[in-house]
Design an enzyme around this catalytic site. Structure first.
Site, short mmCIF file in Angstrom:
data_model
loop_
_atom_site.label_atom_id
_atom_site.label_comp_id
_atom_site.label_asym_id
_atom_site.label_seq_id
_atom_site.Cartn_x
_atom_site.Cartn_y
_atom_site.Cartn_z
CB SER A 110 40.34 28.62 16.64
OG SER A 110 41.52 29.12 17.19
N GLY A 111 40.78 27.04 19.63
CA GLY A 111 40.75 27.23 21.09
C GLY A 111 39.93 26.18 21.80
CB THR A 115 47.04 22.11 19.76
OG1 THR A 115 46.53 22.71 18.57
CG2 THR A 115 48.52 21.93 19.63
CG ASN A 160 44.37 28.84 21.34
OD1 ASN A 160 45.08 29.08 22.30
ND2 ASN A 160 44.29 27.66 20.75
CB SER A 163 45.49 30.06 17.56
OG SER A 163 44.73 29.55 16.51
CB SER A 164 47.56 25.11 15.35
OG SER A 164 47.41 24.57 16.62
N GLY A 390 39.15 23.58 12.95
CA GLY A 390 37.74 23.21 12.83
C GLY A 390 36.98 24.22 12.02
CD GLU A 392 38.98 29.72 11.57
OE1 GLU A 392 39.79 29.82 12.47
OE2 GLU A 392 39.26 29.99 10.39
N1 LIG Z 1 42.49 19.43 28.44
C1 LIG Z 1 42.85 20.67 28.73
N2 LIG Z 1 43.14 20.94 30.00
C2 LIG Z 1 43.50 22.17 30.35
N3 LIG Z 1 43.60 23.22 29.51
C3 LIG Z 1 43.32 23.00 28.22
C4 LIG Z 1 42.94 21.72 27.78
N4 LIG Z 1 42.72 21.80 26.48
C5 LIG Z 1 42.96 23.07 26.12
N5 LIG Z 1 43.32 23.81 27.15
C6 LIG Z 1 43.64 25.24 27.17
O1 LIG Z 1 43.07 25.83 26.06
C7 LIG Z 1 44.07 26.47 25.26
C8 LIG Z 1 43.75 26.25 23.79
O2 LIG Z 1 43.95 24.91 23.46
P1 LIG Z 1 44.49 24.46 22.03
O3 LIG Z 1 44.63 23.00 22.09
O4 LIG Z 1 45.65 25.26 21.64
O5 LIG Z 1 43.28 24.83 21.11
P2 LIG Z 1 43.12 24.55 19.57
O6 LIG Z 1 44.31 23.80 19.13
O7 LIG Z 1 41.87 23.79 19.45
O8 LIG Z 1 43.03 25.88 18.96
C9 LIG Z 1 45.35 25.81 25.63
O9 LIG Z 1 46.42 26.71 25.49
C10 LIG Z 1 45.12 25.47 27.08
O10 LIG Z 1 45.39 26.59 27.88
MG LIG Z 2 45.65 24.19 17.77
#
Ligand SMILES: Nc1ncnc2c1ncn2[C@@H]1O[C@H](COP(=O)(O)OP(=O)(O)O)[C@@H](O)[C@H]1O
Ligand SMILES: [Mg+2]
Length: 1109
Positions: A110-111, A115, A160, A163-164, A390, A392
């Site tokens: 997560s984070g 996404t 995050n 977070s989804s 992923g 956890e």
């Molecule tokens: N490629 C990227 N470039 C810049 N910031 C990113 C990038 N990927 C993730 N982030 C930052 O990290 C945060 C968490 O990403 P997210 O995709 O929501 O994580 P996950 O879905 O894996 O939990 C996002 O809100 C964004 O601020």
């Molecule tokens: Mg996500």
């Protein structure tokens, strides 16, 4: 942008290694160091073969711009530095061009950026796929489904902020051209427990906060909500506000997105009503009430909230109230109703809220799917994007049923990953005709089996426990596990029959541990049974079904009494297992593309790379495994053309051009380079290199060779440059030389020419002079001849003349002599006749003749008649001298008389006076000559005309002879005073100049003498007769400008009146009688102070000095 001709490669300008497959040596440390090195250089993407590792940079990087999209578009995967766009491009192109369905599997903690990664993939695909109004609408709908699902399915967690809380798999469908047609979204296991309770520091789903912040007052009122977060029990208060998140703005975005996706207004309204109902459910509180049978029964504390919920949802209040108090169990056609205690009531309430929300979420997904589904029936190509939670692992055995499920899902994904990778590898080998060697790797199928086996799997046993009659608790479940799984290699529990872990104190009694492929995870058994059951009392679902709110009614189909199903609904576990199975099946039909996200730190901060944290993720993501699997056969493969293109400079035969098939070229190249045969294999279209070392060797050689080539090129270029320069200079030199020679020749020619001209001119000159000389000589000769002739003739002539003269003289002499002789003869003959008075008569005759001639000449030579003309002709004969003088005198007298005869009487008088003056003063007084030209006017002062002097005029009756202003010298001091001087026939009068008063009157008879100097001054003294009346004051001393005239007129008047001559004394020193004294007036000639005016000064009693110029 035109595609660049120069082929680049991922190997160019590589930081660390861009592909982990090339890592040497391969171990955890080198792996992490490589990632770290790249992360520090802003390279967040790294490959493992075709897998992309992405490290969350936690800050916006400028690598997702439209320019970047263009850069990666239609480029070979390994051509540019690793990027998520390269993977997206590869996937999209093989979907479009090779007709292969694709799936993009994004995993990570997560984070870690899953996404975001899924969004980048989607936006890339949207950017590069077809364009057009219809296509764009589809794209827009697909993209806009994200904000809607994120609002309802995402929440702020400690890891995050967005977070989804659900797994998402989205199939994007394309037509044969690669234009998007639509999509299908599947969702997995929403974390619905979050609706009723959130861990510390986390929030409920975004939508709750968005409504309360962003909805208008009106809308809130309709939903019977209040803006204040703290009013709602379901909203954890610790972090209602998230930094950098504007809930109100996001609410507008969500509504807008819903509209774009195709939600009707009433649907949107219903959705928000359900959300409001959920929120309000949390505020229903229960209190215990004792019943007669001694059991506690729960009662709703405040029915107001309930009433509002019922109004909102159109549920009969009594029905809902009852559903919160009773539970009906139907068994074998019997209905048994039991009352609920307070705890059960709360449980029921929360279950309802969770169900309501999770079903709403599923409904939303279905609804979106309806909107975005492809409208045509044509065959579709599919690209699936899987954004799933992923692995956890919480510390301290906090892992619960959810983690178990999630990790199971990841285990399955790992398995499919291994399978697919190996399968693909194997397929490639077969395709390329390379012998398949067995690859050693860890297969996690055994772990999957531990969980999902239909008989002995953990999930199966959990279901069994849940369905079993009798008391079922989490402990009984654990006991069962201990029995069944005890011997499983990957299962660990303290209570298992196998005593391996009896003494393992790290493992609590209420826990079991599974050795997942990515590490050991300890699960807390508590809650497993309940969560798996996911029980919602039938009374509640029936109450919901009875609602007039169509959406709610639709969400609870099982509440329909007509369709009563006595079978228990499937458990959460089995549902999940089924959906995972479908997903796996789905994925297996597709070509997989992996994005493995890694979180560099726990602080959501940029630039921090926590080695331990990354190491942990690498482990459980099985990345090293991944590399090993990839490298099991051949580490590197490349199509022949690019390979030959890249390395052809290493071999003479292939450089610079290889004519022939690329494969043959590569063979020649590798033979030439003496690469050991076991290091590579020739496939059909690719060369396979077993060891990264070989590749690096090739790279090093290439680099070396490129440097040499650069030198060579430089050398040739320099040579060329020098040569061209030299040739240019040579050409220029010739031109310059030609010009110079021409110039020099011209100069020389001109010099020769001018010399020739000079010489020519000298010669001509010389010739001319010679000729001239000759001519002159000739001429001189001629002249000389002439002169000589002339002289000769002259001499002849002169001789002749002399002779003639001589002859003439002689003849004359003869004649004279003859005459004299004749005369002598005559005189001798006639002497006796001319003797007496002949001489006297000749003399007189001659004299008379001369006199006659003189007078006749004088007549003609007479001078003018002017008396002052002094001319007189010269005397011709001496003997006439006295005559001549006399004649002159007579003539002068005569012409004077003639002159006088012209005068009038008046003029005569004036001249008489002038004559008198001349007689008196000529040669005596120096003033005289100046007076000669001045006419004597007498009356200078016109007394009769000046009225001022009327009195004076009256007093004088006689004729005025002189009227003039004179200066009377003061006897005492010599100063002058102006006086009018009048002379009449008898008197001299003195009058005041201003008044005209008569000062003195002297009869002429009393004037005895007038004295004056001989100088050029106007002073004169008038001496008076001693004893006369006028003489009492003494003599007068005057000065006048008209002295000569005055003295003359005084003399003439006195003479005519008294018949006596007035004595005029001219002397430079005379005496004057002043009263009794006699004063000497002395005239001194000398320097004057005031110019030419004579000054008079009384020196002493006896002397008055007059200085004259
Ligand atoms: N490629 C990227 N470039 C810049 N910031 C990113 C990038 N990927 C993730 N982030 C930052 O990290 C945060 C968490 O990403 P997210 O995709 O929501 O994580 P996950 O879905 O894996 O939990 C996002 O809100 C964004 O601020
Ligand atoms: Mg996500």
């Amino acid at each position: 942008m035109a595609k660049m001709e120069v082929k680049t490669s991922l190997l160019d300008y590589m930081i660390g290694v861009g592909d982990m497959v090339l890592l040497e040596p391969l171990n955890e440390d080198s792996f992490i160091n490589n990632l770290k090195k790249r992360f520090d250089h802003n390279e967040v993407y790294t490959y493992i073969g075709s897998v992309v590792i992405s490290i969350n940079p936690y800050r916006p990087l400028p690598i997702y711009t439209p320019e970047k999209v263009e850069e990666y578009r239609n480029r070979n995967f390994y051509e540019l530095s690793p990027h998520i766009f390269a993977l997206s491009d590869e996937a999209y192109r093989s979907l479009r061009d090779q007709d292969k369905d694709q799936c993009i599997l994004i995993t990570g903690e997560s984070g870690a950026g899953k996404t975001e990664a899924s969004k980048f993939v989607m936006s890339y695909v949207a950017a590069v796929c077809g364009k057009g109004a219809e296509v764009n609408q589809v794209k827009e709908q697909l993209l806009q489904s994200n904000p809607v699902l994120e609002a309802f399915g995402n929440a702020k967690t400690v890891r995050n902020d967005n977070s989804s809380r659900f797994g998402k798999y989205m199939d994007i469908e394309f037509d044969f051209k690669g234009d998007p047609l639509g999509g299908v979204i599947s969702n997995y296991l929403l974390e619905k427990s979050r609706v009723v309770k959130q861990p510390r520091g986390e929030r409920n789903f975004h939508i709750f906060y968005q409504i309360l912040s962003g909805a208008s007052e009106d809308f809130l009122c309709k939903l019977k909500l209040e803006r204040d977060f703290s009013r709602y029990n379901y909203l954890g208060l610790d972090s209602a506000k998230v930094n950098g998140v504007d809930d109100a703005a996001n609410f507008r975005t969500v509504r807008n997105a819903m509209q774009i996706v195709g939600f009707m207004d009433h649907e949107t309204q219903s959705v928000f009503e359900v959300v409001a109902a959920v929120l309000k459910l949390g505020n229903i509180e229960f209190k215990p009430e004792s019943r007669v049978n001694g059991l506690d029964e729960s009662k709703i504390k405040d029915k107001n909230e309930l009433k509002e919920i019922c109004e909102l949802t159109g549920i009969d209040q009594s029905v809902l109230e009852r559903a919160f108090s009773f539970r009906t169990v139907e068994a074998k056609q019997e209905k048994v109703s039991t009352t609920l205690n307070v705890a059960q009531a709360y449980y029921a309430r929360d279950a309802l809220a969770k169900n309501l929300y999770s079903r709403l979420f599923s409904w939303l997904v279905t609804r979106i799917n309806e909107s975005i589904k492809a409208q045509t029936k044509v065959r579709k190509k599919v690209m699936g994007v899987l954004d799933i939670y992923g692995f956890e692992i919480f510390e301290n055995a906090d892992n619960s049923f959810e983690q178990f499920i999630i990790n199971y899902c990841n285990e399955k994904l790992q398995q499919i990953f291994i399978e697919l990778t190996l399968k693909e590898e194997q397929e490639e080998y077969i395709r390329e005709g390379i012998e398949w060697t067995h690859i050693e790797y860890f297969n996690n199928a055994i772990i999957c089996d531990l969980i999902e086996n239909n008989q002995t799997g953990i999930l199966a046993m959990l279901d069994e426990e849940c369905l079993r009659p009798g008391t079922v608790t989490d402990d009984t479940f654990l006991e069962k596990l201990n029995q069944v799984c005890a011997t499983h290699q990957h299962f660990e529990s303290r209570m298992s029959k196998c005593s391996r872990f009896l003494n393992d104190t790290t493992l609590p009694h209420s826990c079991f541990r599974i050795q997942h492929y990515a590490g050991k995870v300890m699960y807390q058994v508590e809650g497993f049974v309940d969560k798996n059951n996911d029980l919602l009392y039938r009374d509640l679902s029936q109450a919901m079904w009875k609602a007039s709110h169509s959406l709610i009614k639709a969400l609870f189909p099982e509440g329909n009494p007509a369709k009563i199903n006595l079978k228990r609904p499937p458990t959460a576990g089995s549902q999940f297992k089924a959906s995972v199975a479908t997903l796996m099946k789905n994925l297996q039909t597709k070509n997989p593309n992996y994005i493995r996200c890694i979180k560099p730190n726990d602080k959501k901060a940029a630039h921090i790379f926590n080695d331990a944290l990354v190491c942990h993720q690498i482990r459980y993501l099985g990345l090293l495994e991944n590399v090993r699997v990839r490298r099991a056969g051949y580490a590197f493969r490349q199509a022949y053309e690019p390979c030959l293109e890249r390395y052809k400079m290493l071999c003479k035969q292939t450089w610079p051009h290889w004519r022939g098939p690329a494969r043959a070229g590569v063979e020649v190249l590798f033979n030439e380079l003496e690469i050991p045969e076991e290091e590579f294999s020739f496939g059909r279209s690719k060369i396979f290199i077993r060891n990264p070392r070989t590749l690096f060797k090739l790279e090093d050689l290439r680099k070396q060779r490129l440097e040499d080539l650069a030198t060579l090129i430089e050398k040739i270029y320099r040579g060329w440059k020098c040569r061209t320069h030299f040739l240019l200079m040579k050409k220029s030199q010739i031109v310059i030389a030609a010009w110079f020679r021409r110039y020099a020749q011209q100069k020389k020619y001109q010099k020769i020419r001018s010399s020739a001209v000079i010489i020519q001119s000298y010669i001509r000159g010389w010739k001319a002079r010679k000729l001239l000389r000759e001519l002159k000589h000739q001429k001189r000769c001629n002249e000389a001849a002439t002169i000589i002739a002339a002289y000769w003739h002259g001499t002849q002539a002169r001789r002749e003349l002399k002779r003639l003269k001589e002859e003439a003289r002689r003849k004359h002499a003869v004649a004279v002599i003859w005459a004299y002789w004749l005369g002598l003869k005559v005189r001798r003959e006639y002497r006796k006749f001319f003797r007496a008075n002949a001489g006297r008569k000749i003399y007189e005759f001659t004299l008379q003749r001369l006199m006659q001639k003189y007078f006749l000449e004088m007549k003609n030579k007479m001078p003018s008649l002017s008396p002052i003309d002094k001319n007189w002709p010269a005397r011709p004969y001496l003997f006439l001298d006295s005559t001549h003088k006399e004649l002159k005198r007579i003539f002068h007298l005569w012409r004077c008389k003639k002159y006088r005869d012209q005068f009038t009487d008046q003029q005569k008088l004036i001249y008489e006076e002038k004559l008198e003056a001349s007689e008196l003063f000529k040669d005596k007084k120096a003033l005289y000559p100046a007076s000669v030209g001045q006419p004597f006017q007498g009356a200078y002062l016109e007394i009769s005309k000046n009225p001022k002097y009327k009195k004076l005029k009256d007093a004088v009756d006689e004729k005025i002879i002189i009227a003039e202003v004179v200066n009377k010298i003061n006897r005492a001091n010599g100063k002058a005073t102006s006086r009018i001087f009048l002379l009449t026939k008898n008197n001299v009068l003195l009058a005041d100049q201003k008044s005209g008063n008569i000062k003195s009157e002297v009869p002429l008879g009393d004037v005895t003498k007038v004295s004056m100097s001989s100088q050029n001054d106007g002073f004169f003294a008038v001496h008076l007769k001693e004893g006369s009346g006028a003489a009492s004051k003494g003599d007068f001393l005057f000065s006048s400008d008209h002295l000569i005239e005055m003295a003359t007129k005084l003399y003439r008047t006195t003479l005519s009146q008294t018949k006596q001559k007035l004595n005029i004394e001219i002397s430079d020193e005379f005496l004057v009688q002043f009263r009794q004294d006699k004063v000497c007036v002395k005239f001194i000639q000398g320097s004057q102070k005031n110019g030419n005016i004579p000054t008079c000064k009384r020196k002493n009693n006896r002397l008055l000095e007059v200085a004259v110029p």
